[in-house]
Design an enzyme around this catalytic site. Structure first.
Site, short mmCIF file in Angstrom:
data_model
loop_
_atom_site.label_atom_id
_atom_site.label_comp_id
_atom_site.label_asym_id
_atom_site.label_seq_id
_atom_site.Cartn_x
_atom_site.Cartn_y
_atom_site.Cartn_z
N ILE A 40 0.82 -1.21 0.00
CA ILE A 40 0.00 0.00 0.00
C ILE A 40 0.86 1.27 0.00
O ILE A 40 0.38 2.35 -0.37
CB ILE A 40 -0.95 -0.02 1.23
CG1 ILE A 40 -2.19 0.83 0.99
CG2 ILE A 40 -0.25 0.36 2.51
CD1 ILE A 40 -3.30 0.58 2.00
N ASN B 182 11.78 -8.66 6.99
CA ASN B 182 12.02 -7.97 8.25
C ASN B 182 11.52 -8.82 9.42
O ASN B 182 10.42 -9.38 9.34
CB ASN B 182 11.30 -6.62 8.27
CG ASN B 182 11.79 -5.69 7.18
OD1 ASN B 182 12.97 -5.70 6.82
ND2 ASN B 182 10.90 -4.87 6.65
N GLY C 114 12.56 -4.05 11.71
CA GLY C 114 11.61 -3.17 11.05
C GLY C 114 10.28 -3.82 10.73
O GLY C 114 9.51 -3.31 9.93
N GLN C 115 9.98 -4.96 11.38
CA GLN C 115 8.71 -5.63 11.11
C GLN C 115 7.57 -4.88 11.80
O GLN C 115 7.63 -4.59 13.00
CB GLN C 115 8.75 -7.08 11.61
CG GLN C 115 7.50 -7.87 11.24
CD GLN C 115 7.58 -9.35 11.63
OE1 GLN C 115 8.52 -9.77 12.31
NE2 GLN C 115 6.59 -10.12 11.19
N HIS D 132 6.01 -12.27 5.88
CA HIS D 132 5.90 -11.75 4.51
C HIS D 132 7.28 -11.42 3.99
O HIS D 132 8.17 -11.04 4.76
CB HIS D 132 5.01 -10.51 4.45
CG HIS D 132 5.41 -9.41 5.38
ND1 HIS D 132 5.11 -9.42 6.73
CD2 HIS D 132 6.11 -8.26 5.17
CE1 HIS D 132 5.60 -8.33 7.30
NE2 HIS D 132 6.22 -7.61 6.39
N HIS E 215 9.08 -8.86 1.14
CA HIS E 215 8.92 -7.76 0.21
C HIS E 215 9.68 -8.12 -1.07
O HIS E 215 10.85 -8.53 -1.00
CB HIS E 215 9.55 -6.47 0.77
CG HIS E 215 8.96 -6.00 2.06
ND1 HIS E 215 8.15 -4.88 2.15
CD2 HIS E 215 9.07 -6.47 3.33
CE1 HIS E 215 7.81 -4.69 3.41
NE2 HIS E 215 8.36 -5.63 4.15
P1 AMP Z 1 7.02 -4.78 7.46
O1 AMP Z 1 7.36 -3.39 7.93
O2 AMP Z 1 8.17 -5.57 6.93
O3 AMP Z 1 6.23 -5.54 8.52
O4 AMP Z 1 6.06 -4.59 6.21
C1 AMP Z 1 4.69 -4.36 6.30
C2 AMP Z 1 4.28 -3.78 4.99
O5 AMP Z 1 2.87 -3.89 4.87
C3 AMP Z 1 4.62 -2.28 4.81
O6 AMP Z 1 5.47 -2.11 3.69
C4 AMP Z 1 3.24 -1.64 4.60
O7 AMP Z 1 3.27 -0.58 3.65
C5 AMP Z 1 2.41 -2.80 4.11
N1 AMP Z 1 0.98 -2.71 4.36
C6 AMP Z 1 0.36 -2.37 5.52
N2 AMP Z 1 -0.97 -2.42 5.37
C7 AMP Z 1 -1.21 -2.80 4.10
C8 AMP Z 1 -2.39 -3.04 3.33
N3 AMP Z 1 -3.62 -2.90 3.85
N4 AMP Z 1 -2.25 -3.41 2.03
C9 AMP Z 1 -1.03 -3.56 1.48
N5 AMP Z 1 0.13 -3.36 2.15
C10 AMP Z 1 0.03 -2.98 3.45
#
Ligand code: AMP
Ligand code: ZN
Length: 112
Positions: A31, A85, A91-92, A98, A100
């Site tokens: 997002i 992460n 940085g999680q 997940h 990236h």
């Molecule tokens: P992390 O910081 O590695 O846990 O990554 C979480 C990721 O989820 C971040 O890059 C956010 O931008 C992404 N994110 C959070 N909410 C959503 C959502 N509703 N749809 C798509 N991505 C999201």
């Protein structure tokens, strides 16, 4: 898991822009993209973080799925980065495993 954002996204309860999916994994657009291509690849099974992975198949399958996503988005030849992460210092922010998949520009090293 009830209340988990990414479980709800993979289950279709919360909208996302799906890129690829199969019976075990789901990939969708981040997002808040940090590169021209920024996709998140997740297992459908709820696993909070890499610390909670029990077997090689869970994380190995996810990595190969992310590789296939990158390939289908045309990133394979130029290259891409896969980031995973883990917990606060890593940085999680979402506690459903997940990776990236970032591409479409040259990445810098080291990451911040
Ligand atoms: P992390 O910081 O590695 O846990 O990554 C979480 C990721 O989820 C971040 O890059 C956010 O931008 C992404 N994110 C959070 N909410 C959503 C959502 N509703 N749809 C798509 N991505 C999201
Ligand atoms: Zn979850």
């Amino acid at each position: 898991m009830t209340g988990c954002l990414f479980c709800r996204i993979a289950g279709g309860e919360i909208p996302s822009t799906v890129v690829q999916q199969d019976d075990r994994f789901y990939a969708f657009r981040d997002i808040d993209p940090k590169a021209p291509v920024h996709v998140l690849a997740i297992p459908r099974e709820h696993i909070a973080s890499l610390n909670d992975v029990r077997g090689v198949d869970q994380v190995g399958g996810l990595l190969l799925f992310a590789r296939d996503v990158a390939r289908s988005l045309g990133l394979s030849e130029r290259g891409y980065r896969v980031v995973l992460n883990t917990n606060a210092d890593g940085g999680q922010t979402v506690f459903h495993l997940h990776v990236h998949v970032l591409g479409g520009r040259a990445m810098q090293w080291p990451p911040g």
